[in-house]
Design a protein around this motif. Structure first.
Motif, PDB file in Angstrom:
ATOM      1  N   HIS A 200       0.652  -1.481   0.151  1.00 47.90           N
ATOM      2  CA  HIS A 200       0.122   0.208   0.123  1.00 47.90           C
ATOM      3  C   HIS A 200       0.874   1.285  -0.173  1.00 47.90           C
ATOM      4  O   HIS A 200       0.305   2.094  -0.401  1.00 47.90           O
ATOM      5  CB  HIS A 200      -0.673   0.112   0.906  1.00 47.90           C
ATOM      6  N   THR A 201       2.250   1.130   0.291  1.00 45.51           N
ATOM      7  CA  THR A 201       2.920   2.090   0.429  1.00 45.51           C
ATOM      8  C   THR A 201       3.209   3.088  -1.137  1.00 45.51           C
ATOM      9  O   THR A 201       2.899   4.601  -0.791  1.00 45.51           O
ATOM     10  CB  THR A 201       4.589   1.638   0.421  1.00 45.51           C
ATOM     11  N   ALA A 202       3.194   2.496  -2.135  1.00 46.53           N
ATOM     12  CA  ALA A 202       2.862   3.016  -3.562  1.00 46.53           C
ATOM     13  C   ALA A 202       1.445   3.973  -4.117  1.00 46.53           C
ATOM     14  O   ALA A 202       1.477   4.862  -4.851  1.00 46.53           O
ATOM     15  CB  ALA A 202       3.362   2.297  -4.576  1.00 46.53           C
ATOM     16  N   ARG A 203       0.950   3.206  -3.295  1.00 49.51           N
ATOM     17  CA  ARG A 203      -0.713   4.685  -3.244  1.00 49.51           C
ATOM     18  C   ARG A 203      -0.877   5.280  -2.165  1.00 49.51           C
ATOM     19  O   ARG A 203      -2.255   5.447  -1.900  1.00 49.51           O
ATOM     20  CB  ARG A 203      -1.884   3.062  -3.186  1.00 49.51           C
ATOM     21  N   THR A 204      -0.002   5.291  -1.042  1.00 48.28           N
ATOM     22  CA  THR A 204      -0.332   6.676  -0.078  1.00 48.28           C
ATOM     23  C   THR A 204      -1.068   8.039  -0.660  1.00 48.28           C
ATOM     24  O   THR A 204      -0.368   8.738  -1.573  1.00 48.28           O
ATOM     25  CB  THR A 204       1.100   6.635   1.059  1.00 48.28           C
ATOM     26  N   GLY A 205      -1.640   8.495   0.174  1.00 47.52           N
ATOM     27  CA  GLY A 205      -2.106   9.992  -0.544  1.00 47.52           C
ATOM     28  C   GLY A 205      -3.140  10.189  -1.917  1.00 47.52           C
ATOM     29  O   GLY A 205      -3.282   8.507  -2.379  1.00 47.52           O
ATOM     30  N   PRO A 206      -3.436  11.261  -2.001  1.00 49.68           N
ATOM     31  CA  PRO A 206      -4.505  10.765  -3.029  1.00 49.68           C
ATOM     32  C   PRO A 206      -3.257  11.293  -4.102  1.00 49.68           C
ATOM     33  O   PRO A 206      -2.557  11.630  -4.727  1.00 49.68           O
ATOM     34  CB  PRO A 206      -4.783  12.768  -3.257  1.00 49.68           C
ATOM     35  N   ALA A 207      -4.268   9.841  -5.298  1.00 51.10           N
ATOM     36  CA  ALA A 207      -3.633  10.390  -7.086  1.00 51.10           C
ATOM     37  C   ALA A 207      -3.291  11.939  -7.425  1.00 51.10           C
ATOM     38  O   ALA A 207      -3.670  12.628  -7.213  1.00 51.10           O
ATOM     39  CB  ALA A 207      -4.110   9.826  -7.723  1.00 51.10           C
TER      40      ALA A 207
ATOM     41  N   GLY B  65       2.748 -12.895  -8.348  1.00 51.20           N
ATOM     42  CA  GLY B  65       2.167 -12.877  -6.992  1.00 51.20           C
ATOM     43  C   GLY B  65       1.417 -12.032  -6.741  1.00 51.20           C
ATOM     44  O   GLY B  65       0.677 -11.645  -7.783  1.00 51.20           O
ATOM     45  N   SER B  66       1.706 -11.790  -5.848  1.00 50.43           N
ATOM     46  CA  SER B  66       1.587 -10.290  -5.087  1.00 50.43           C
ATOM     47  C   SER B  66       1.962  -8.819  -5.129  1.00 50.43           C
ATOM     48  O   SER B  66       1.910  -8.494  -4.577  1.00 50.43           O
ATOM     49  CB  SER B  66       1.254 -10.448  -3.571  1.00 50.43           C
ATOM     50  N   ALA B  67       2.586  -8.941  -5.804  1.00 56.00           N
ATOM     51  CA  ALA B  67       4.092  -8.000  -6.518  1.00 56.00           C
ATOM     52  C   ALA B  67       3.828  -7.450  -8.077  1.00 56.00           C
ATOM     53  O   ALA B  67       2.953  -8.205  -8.902  1.00 56.00           O
ATOM     54  CB  ALA B  67       5.197  -7.855  -6.046  1.00 56.00           C
ATOM     55  N   PHE B  68       4.130  -6.348  -7.955  1.00 58.88           N
ATOM     56  CA  PHE B  68       4.432  -5.587  -9.453  1.00 58.88           C
ATOM     57  C   PHE B  68       5.644  -4.936  -9.847  1.00 58.88           C
ATOM     58  O   PHE B  68       5.943  -4.405  -8.867  1.00 58.88           O
ATOM     59  CB  PHE B  68       3.178  -4.611  -9.354  1.00 58.88           C
TER      60      PHE B  68
ATOM     61  N   ALA C 148       0.483   1.954  -9.948  1.00 62.18           N
ATOM     62  CA  ALA C 148       0.251   1.170  -8.544  1.00 62.18           C
ATOM     63  C   ALA C 148      -1.195   0.684  -8.303  1.00 62.18           C
ATOM     64  O   ALA C 148      -1.953  -0.120  -8.263  1.00 62.18           O
ATOM     65  CB  ALA C 148       0.759   1.857  -7.907  1.00 62.18           C
ATOM     66  N   ASP C 149      -2.421   2.081  -8.938  1.00 63.39           N
ATOM     67  CA  ASP C 149      -3.338   1.409  -9.007  1.00 63.39           C
ATOM     68  C   ASP C 149      -3.146   0.159 -10.208  1.00 63.39           C
ATOM     69  O   ASP C 149      -5.206  -0.389 -10.168  1.00 63.39           O
ATOM     70  CB  ASP C 149      -4.230   2.379  -9.248  1.00 63.39           C
ATOM     71  N   ALA C 150      -2.945   0.475 -11.546  1.00 66.26           N
ATOM     72  CA  ALA C 150      -3.547  -0.771 -11.874  1.00 66.26           C
ATOM     73  C   ALA C 150      -3.179  -1.860 -11.367  1.00 66.26           C
ATOM     74  O   ALA C 150      -3.662  -3.332 -11.900  1.00 66.26           O
ATOM     75  CB  ALA C 150      -2.765  -0.506 -13.269  1.00 66.26           C
ATOM     76  N   ALA C 151      -2.005  -2.129 -11.299  1.00 59.79           N
ATOM     77  CA  ALA C 151      -1.447  -3.515 -10.671  1.00 59.79           C
ATOM     78  C   ALA C 151      -2.332  -3.773  -9.187  1.00 59.79           C
ATOM     79  O   ALA C 151      -2.680  -5.035  -9.250  1.00 59.79           O
ATOM     80  CB  ALA C 151      -0.181  -3.070  -9.839  1.00 59.79           C
ATOM     81  N   ALA C 152      -2.524  -3.579  -8.531  1.00 64.79           N
ATOM     82  CA  ALA C 152      -3.720  -3.066  -7.130  1.00 64.79           C
ATOM     83  C   ALA C 152      -5.008  -3.429  -8.159  1.00 64.79           C
ATOM     84  O   ALA C 152      -5.496  -4.719  -6.836  1.00 64.79           O
ATOM     85  CB  ALA C 152      -3.801  -1.858  -6.221  1.00 64.79           C
ATOM     86  N   ALA C 153      -5.299  -2.890  -8.907  1.00 63.23           N
ATOM     87  CA  ALA C 153      -6.762  -3.983  -8.745  1.00 63.23           C
ATOM     88  C   ALA C 153      -6.409  -5.065 -10.123  1.00 63.23           C
ATOM     89  O   ALA C 153      -7.314  -5.890  -9.471  1.00 63.23           O
ATOM     90  CB  ALA C 153      -7.723  -3.236 -10.279  1.00 63.23           C
ATOM     91  N   GLU C 154      -5.105  -6.039 -10.248  1.00 63.11           N
ATOM     92  CA  GLU C 154      -4.825  -7.058 -10.628  1.00 63.11           C
ATOM     93  C   GLU C 154      -4.617  -7.918  -8.734  1.00 63.11           C
ATOM     94  O   GLU C 154      -4.259  -9.109  -8.977  1.00 63.11           O
ATOM     95  CB  GLU C 154      -4.017  -6.993 -11.377  1.00 63.11           C
ATOM     96  N   GLY C 155      -4.952  -7.791  -8.380  1.00 62.36           N
ATOM     97  CA  GLY C 155      -4.714  -8.009  -6.834  1.00 62.36           C
ATOM     98  C   GLY C 155      -3.287  -7.583  -6.126  1.00 62.36           C
ATOM     99  O   GLY C 155      -3.063  -8.267  -4.738  1.00 62.36           O
ATOM    100  N   ALA C 156      -2.301  -7.136  -6.990  1.00 61.86           N
ATOM    101  CA  ALA C 156      -0.644  -6.609  -6.116  1.00 61.86           C
ATOM    102  C   ALA C 156      -1.155  -5.575  -5.249  1.00 61.86           C
ATOM    103  O   ALA C 156      -1.811  -4.878  -5.194  1.00 61.86           O
ATOM    104  CB  ALA C 156       0.103  -5.934  -7.398  1.00 61.86           C
ATOM    105  N   THR C 157      -0.446  -6.112  -3.938  1.00 64.43           N
ATOM    106  CA  THR C 157      -0.071  -4.604  -3.047  1.00 64.43           C
ATOM    107  C   THR C 157       1.122  -4.243  -2.578  1.00 64.43           C
ATOM    108  O   THR C 157       1.106  -3.436  -2.155  1.00 64.43           O
ATOM    109  CB  THR C 157      -0.427  -5.702  -1.419  1.00 64.43           C
ATOM    110  N   GLU C 158       2.416  -4.575  -3.391  1.00 65.08           N
ATOM    111  CA  GLU C 158       3.640  -4.048  -3.193  1.00 65.08           C
ATOM    112  C   GLU C 158       4.487  -4.169  -4.396  1.00 65.08           C
ATOM    113  O   GLU C 158       4.251  -5.197  -5.220  1.00 65.08           O
ATOM    114  CB  GLU C 158       4.406  -5.091  -2.098  1.00 65.08           C
ATOM    115  N   GLY C 159       5.152  -3.504  -4.228  1.00 66.64           N
ATOM    116  CA  GLY C 159       6.608  -2.554  -5.252  1.00 66.64           C
ATOM    117  C   GLY C 159       8.160  -3.291  -5.395  1.00 66.64           C
ATOM    118  O   GLY C 159       8.340  -3.483  -4.769  1.00 66.64           O
ATOM    119  N   VAL C 160       8.487  -3.778  -6.622  1.00 67.46           N
ATOM    120  CA  VAL C 160       9.801  -3.482  -6.639  1.00 67.46           C
ATOM    121  C   VAL C 160      10.274  -3.041  -8.459  1.00 67.46           C
ATOM    122  O   VAL C 160       9.278  -3.013  -9.300  1.00 67.46           O
ATOM    123  CB  VAL C 160      10.371  -5.228  -7.233  1.00 67.46           C
TER     124      VAL C 160
END
Length: 218
Positions: free
Chosen positions: A104-111, A150-153, A178-190
């Motif tokens: 969720h860090t990559a999606r903190t705050g308003p877009a 998996g759970s990452a993008f 990050a938003d597009a990845a979250a829509a596919e179930g991803a929660t963290e990024g690398v």
């Protein structure tokens, strides 16, 4: 192994698998000390990736037979990495920094809002989320993509045309990915950042884990 080393090794493994999805490369094949990936491009035939700064593995890979266009990457400082390379190998690809965004860090705050005069398109196909920014008249301004694993993008190939830099487009694209990845179930990024990208990503909550240095057999 320290917690940081463990985090780095795990992030490298995630990056490997997401990168192959993003680039359409072959599935990573486990090898002693790391992974091997068939890329199949001129000047980039195969890529070896090590999850740790393993001197013995670097010396084994670069000391043996290797075709021109064979790459190797590892989470090591450039000066250290260079000292381990065998004949015919040299550092390549510029400075890289392995970074991670916890859940969720990559999606903190308003877009962030895209600047006037630009439009953003986002789509996901074949496990890859893509963003494209164009001007009002349709000219290319910026792009980026992320491989889902998996759970990452894994963010990849983010670029902004020089004529459109310093207008906040990078920040908009990172949030859109990050938003597009979250829509596919991803929660963290690398990702692996350039020095310029690192500065931006750190302001967005991404954490530096390690340098990631590359070399190529000429």
């Amino acid at each position: 192994m320290s917690t940081h080393d463990h985090d780095t090794a795990g992030a490298v493994r995630t990056w490997i698998h997401g990168w192959t999805v993003s680039r359409g490369a072959a599935e990573p094949v486990p090898t002693p000390g790391g992974f091997s990936i068939d890329v199949g491009l001129p000047g980039h035939v195969v890529r070896h990736v090590l999850p740790a700064a393993d001197e013995a593995a670097v010396r084994r890979i670069t000391g043996g037979p290797a075709a021109p266009g064979t790459w190797l990457k590892a989470p090591a400082e450039p000066e250290q990495f260079a000292s381990w390379l065998g004949p015919g190998w040299s550092l390549a690809g510029g400075a890289g920094f392995l970074m991670a965004a916890p859940p969720h860090t990559a999606r903190t705050g308003p877009a962030p809002r895209i600047a006037d005069g630009y439009r953003l398109d986002t789509w996901t196909r074949g496990g890859v989320a893509r963003v494209l920014v164009r001007t009002a008249d349709g000219a290319f301004a910026a792009r980026g993509q992320a491989g889902l694993t998996g759970s990452a993008f894994v963010v990849d190939q983010v670029e902004t045309d020089p004529a459109h830099q310093r207008r906040g487009l990078g920040r908009v694209m990172m949030r859109a990915l990050a938003d597009a990845a979250a829509a596919e179930g991803a929660t963290e990024g690398v990702l692996v950042a350039t020095p310029e990208g690192r500065a931006l990503y750190e302001t967005m909550g991404w954490q530096l884990l390690s340098p990631l240095t590359g070399a190529v057999r000429s």
